[in-house]
Enzyme design. Sequence first.
Site, mmCIF file in Angstrom:
data_model
loop_
_atom_site.group_PDB
_atom_site.id
_atom_site.type_symbol
_atom_site.label_atom_id
_atom_site.label_comp_id
_atom_site.label_asym_id
_atom_site.label_seq_id
_atom_site.Cartn_x
_atom_site.Cartn_y
_atom_site.Cartn_z
ATOM 1 N N LYS A 122 -11.687 0.433 0.696
ATOM 2 C CA LYS A 122 -11.730 1.859 0.403
ATOM 3 C C LYS A 122 -11.264 2.077 -1.031
ATOM 4 O O LYS A 122 -10.653 1.185 -1.619
ATOM 5 C CB LYS A 122 -10.912 2.654 1.417
ATOM 6 C CG LYS A 122 -9.472 2.200 1.602
ATOM 7 C CD LYS A 122 -8.915 2.846 2.853
ATOM 8 C CE LYS A 122 -7.457 2.554 3.112
ATOM 9 N NZ LYS A 122 -7.082 1.207 3.473
ATOM 10 N N ASP A 149 -6.160 2.807 -3.012
ATOM 11 C CA ASP A 149 -7.387 2.799 -2.206
ATOM 12 C C ASP A 149 -7.526 4.068 -1.361
ATOM 13 O O ASP A 149 -8.532 4.259 -0.689
ATOM 14 C CB ASP A 149 -7.504 1.533 -1.337
ATOM 15 C CG ASP A 149 -6.336 1.345 -0.403
ATOM 16 O OD1 ASP A 149 -5.395 2.161 -0.441
ATOM 17 O OD2 ASP A 149 -6.353 0.371 0.373
ATOM 18 N N ARG A 150 -6.510 4.929 -1.398
ATOM 19 C CA ARG A 150 -6.607 6.176 -0.643
ATOM 20 C C ARG A 150 -6.302 7.347 -1.556
ATOM 21 O O ARG A 150 -5.615 7.195 -2.563
ATOM 22 C CB ARG A 150 -5.593 6.181 0.487
ATOM 23 C CG ARG A 150 -5.874 5.143 1.516
ATOM 24 C CD ARG A 150 -5.278 5.609 2.818
ATOM 25 N NE ARG A 150 -4.127 4.833 3.197
ATOM 26 C CZ ARG A 150 -3.154 5.331 3.950
ATOM 27 N NH1 ARG A 150 -3.158 6.596 4.321
ATOM 28 N NH2 ARG A 150 -2.164 4.573 4.311
ATOM 29 N N ASP A 156 -1.542 1.467 -3.636
ATOM 30 C CA ASP A 156 -2.511 0.498 -4.162
ATOM 31 C C ASP A 156 -3.858 1.157 -4.475
ATOM 32 O O ASP A 156 -4.878 0.464 -4.614
ATOM 33 C CB ASP A 156 -2.673 -0.701 -3.219
ATOM 34 C CG ASP A 156 -3.320 -0.337 -1.906
ATOM 35 O OD1 ASP A 156 -3.182 0.822 -1.461
ATOM 36 O OD2 ASP A 156 -3.978 -1.206 -1.305
ATOM 37 N N SER A 195 0.811 -1.219 0.000
ATOM 38 C CA SER A 195 0.000 0.000 0.000
ATOM 39 C C SER A 195 0.846 1.272 0.000
ATOM 40 O O SER A 195 1.593 1.504 -0.928
ATOM 41 C CB SER A 195 -0.956 -0.058 1.184
ATOM 42 O OG SER A 195 -1.956 0.897 1.039
ATOM 43 N N HIS A 196 0.756 2.069 1.062
ATOM 44 C CA HIS A 196 1.452 3.363 1.052
ATOM 45 C C HIS A 196 2.932 3.251 1.395
ATOM 46 O O HIS A 196 3.646 4.248 1.382
ATOM 47 C CB HIS A 196 0.767 4.336 2.022
ATOM 48 C CG HIS A 196 0.910 3.923 3.459
ATOM 49 N ND1 HIS A 196 -0.052 3.187 4.121
ATOM 50 C CD2 HIS A 196 1.898 4.126 4.351
ATOM 51 C CE1 HIS A 196 0.343 2.977 5.358
ATOM 52 N NE2 HIS A 196 1.525 3.531 5.526
ATOM 53 N N ASP A 206 -2.544 6.615 -3.232
ATOM 54 C CA ASP A 206 -1.481 5.845 -2.575
ATOM 55 C C ASP A 206 -1.073 4.669 -3.466
ATOM 56 O O ASP A 206 -1.601 4.502 -4.571
ATOM 57 C CB ASP A 206 -1.902 5.385 -1.169
ATOM 58 C CG ASP A 206 -2.806 4.172 -1.188
ATOM 59 O OD1 ASP A 206 -3.546 4.004 -2.171
ATOM 60 O OD2 ASP A 206 -2.788 3.385 -0.224
HETATM 61 C C1 VG1 Z 1 -2.757 3.154 8.106
HETATM 62 C C2 VG1 Z 1 -3.892 4.140 8.251
HETATM 63 C C3 VG1 Z 1 -5.225 3.406 8.286
HETATM 64 C C4 VG1 Z 1 -5.356 2.529 7.048
HETATM 65 C C5 VG1 Z 1 -4.168 1.612 6.958
HETATM 66 C C6 VG1 Z 1 -4.195 0.765 5.707
HETATM 67 O O1 VG1 Z 1 -2.742 2.284 9.204
HETATM 68 O O2 VG1 Z 1 -3.723 4.914 9.411
HETATM 69 O O3 VG1 Z 1 -6.262 4.340 8.371
HETATM 70 O O4 VG1 Z 1 -6.528 1.759 7.105
HETATM 71 O O5 VG1 Z 1 -2.958 2.381 6.935
HETATM 72 O O6 VG1 Z 1 -4.291 1.583 4.590
HETATM 73 P P1 VG1 Z 1 -1.787 2.464 10.481
HETATM 74 O O7 VG1 Z 1 -1.982 1.240 11.311
HETATM 75 O O8 VG1 Z 1 -0.403 2.647 9.953
HETATM 76 O O9 VG1 Z 1 -2.246 3.711 11.165
HETATM 77 V V1 VG1 Z 1 -3.424 1.150 3.238
HETATM 78 O O10 VG1 Z 1 -4.064 2.114 2.039
HETATM 79 O O11 VG1 Z 1 -1.836 1.480 3.681
HETATM 80 O O12 VG1 Z 1 -3.732 -0.411 3.026
HETATM 81 CO CO CO Z 2 -3.585 1.667 0.298
#
Ligand code: VG1
Ligand code: CO
Length: 535
Positions: free
Chosen positions: A369, A274-275, A272, A114-115, A270
């Site tokens: 998302k 989804d954000r 993948d 993801s990010h 981001d």
């Molecule tokens: C982060 C974000 C959370 C999101 C998660 C996965 O998690 O704060 O809101 O759901 O990433 O998103 P954390 O535990 O680091 O706070 V993604 O788009 O990185 O799958």
């Molecule tokens: Co993501």
Amino acid sequence: MIKTISINPYTDQNPGTSGLRRRTSIFMQPYYIESFIQGVLDTFKQMGMPCDKLVIGGDGRYPGTEFLPRILKVLIANGVSQILVIRDLVAPTPAISNIITKYKTDGGLALTASHNPAGQNGDFGIKIEAANGGGVNEEFTNLLSDITSKLTSFKTLDVSDDKIVVRPEIMHIDPISDYTELMKQLFDFDLIKSWFDAGHTIRLDAMNAASGPTLYNIFVNEFGCSPDWILRGTPLPDFGGIHPEPNRAYATDLYDFMMVGGADFGCAFDGDGDRNMVMGRGFYVGPSDCLAAMTLWHKYVPHFNNNFFGVARTRPTSSAVDLVADKMGINVYQTPTGWKYFANLLDDKRISLCGEESFGQGGDYIREKDGVFALLFWLSIMAATGKDIETIITDMWNEYGRVFYSQYAYEGVDKNAADQLQVYIRDADIVGLEFFCEKIVSKEIFEYTDPVTGQVVPNQGFEIKTDGGTRIFHRLSGTGTVGATLRFYIEKYSDNPNEYNMSQFDYLKNVFQMVDEIFKLCEFFGDDIKPTAVN
Ligand code: VG1
Ligand code: CO
């Protein structure tokens, strides 16, 4: 043709907020990936969940395509009889989710962190999706972590890697047209096209990651936008070395471009897809305000018009949406961080829309998302009202008041110190203390009870409130791969219109200070500690 290979168990294959994420070098250890995939399949079976038909996709990061044959061999050796492989292993997670439900598969794997940054010196990861197209629940991940920590062998096929991709079990699939169709069912594409036809401009930053091909298909092919409006639209295995997180700290190219008025509307995604972060001409929109405005104007999205049950936010997300929903007579639910907690509320038709403060929104049509969804939602509101995003947001503040909000992080800090901080804040007797003439009135450890299943999820963060209307939330990140990441979320409400155009940093100045003092950050992490991502 099936062989069993012995391994020493890996004790670190416990997924976090969304999937297993580790340094790429960790994933490169011998049979690390096979161990995890075997563990996933064993968990499906022990949970009584079928796993005959699976989808496999990803965000295009290294070394996904190299891992693919090894993953396929473990899947087939374990009896998975149909595998839908996403073309080039690149698609936004929501598009993969759509394939899971549309083609009625038993779940899927998204090779994404993801990010998190990608490449040899970055991170790799795997999100595990259930048959509902959403991330698997905690019961699943707890069992998976237990199974992998004891796993001493895995099954695979005794064939070379190049023979595997043409097996009869495997079908290659292009998810983009299915996803575009889905968006057409939700939104009025003609209305959105009319906004572009009227001469409006947009910039979309795909961050060299998963969203690019989908954006070209929808914005260039459907809406006739210039391909030049899509920045960094070609997925690269290392995302070009950037940190693909859509916020003020990391999506700086788009942020700077929009702050000097580069286009009418801007959006960054981001890794993948989804954000997303949206911006207007010279105007930054916080994700919590986004969710509130989407709730307020949901009727402009055909899918939600007369079909809106309620809304949910994660607890750290600001209470802006509550103000709107209360006045509209709509229920608001509060969940822990992580999209998986919305699934039961969506399934039970208690909510139609949901969002997180981390720049993610989504709805009832899938269980992930969805960045492109949020973007199309905003375009629909602007096209229907003829207003720009700044006017839409300031109109909302004028009617409901403004919740000044900031979320910020200290990334990669010392893990032991972070753990000690959790114990300290749990035990600290802070109620009654006064800072800047505000007295702390409560400290709560957030424990979630799922209203649909009754399941209790403990220890989801600390919430501190003052008699001056300040709310402070703190939790540790579950997606980082180095040390620990502290997250803070702060908010304070104002109904004084003279204050609405202040920056959140000025308005919340004392609250930032309050956090430093309550959490004694310098004592735990040294005098030099500075937040790394401030939004
Ligand atoms: C982060 C974000 C959370 C999101 C998660 C996965 O998690 O704060 O809101 O759901 O990433 O998103 P954390 O535990 O680091 O706070 V993604 O788009 O990185 O799958
Ligand atoms: Co993501």
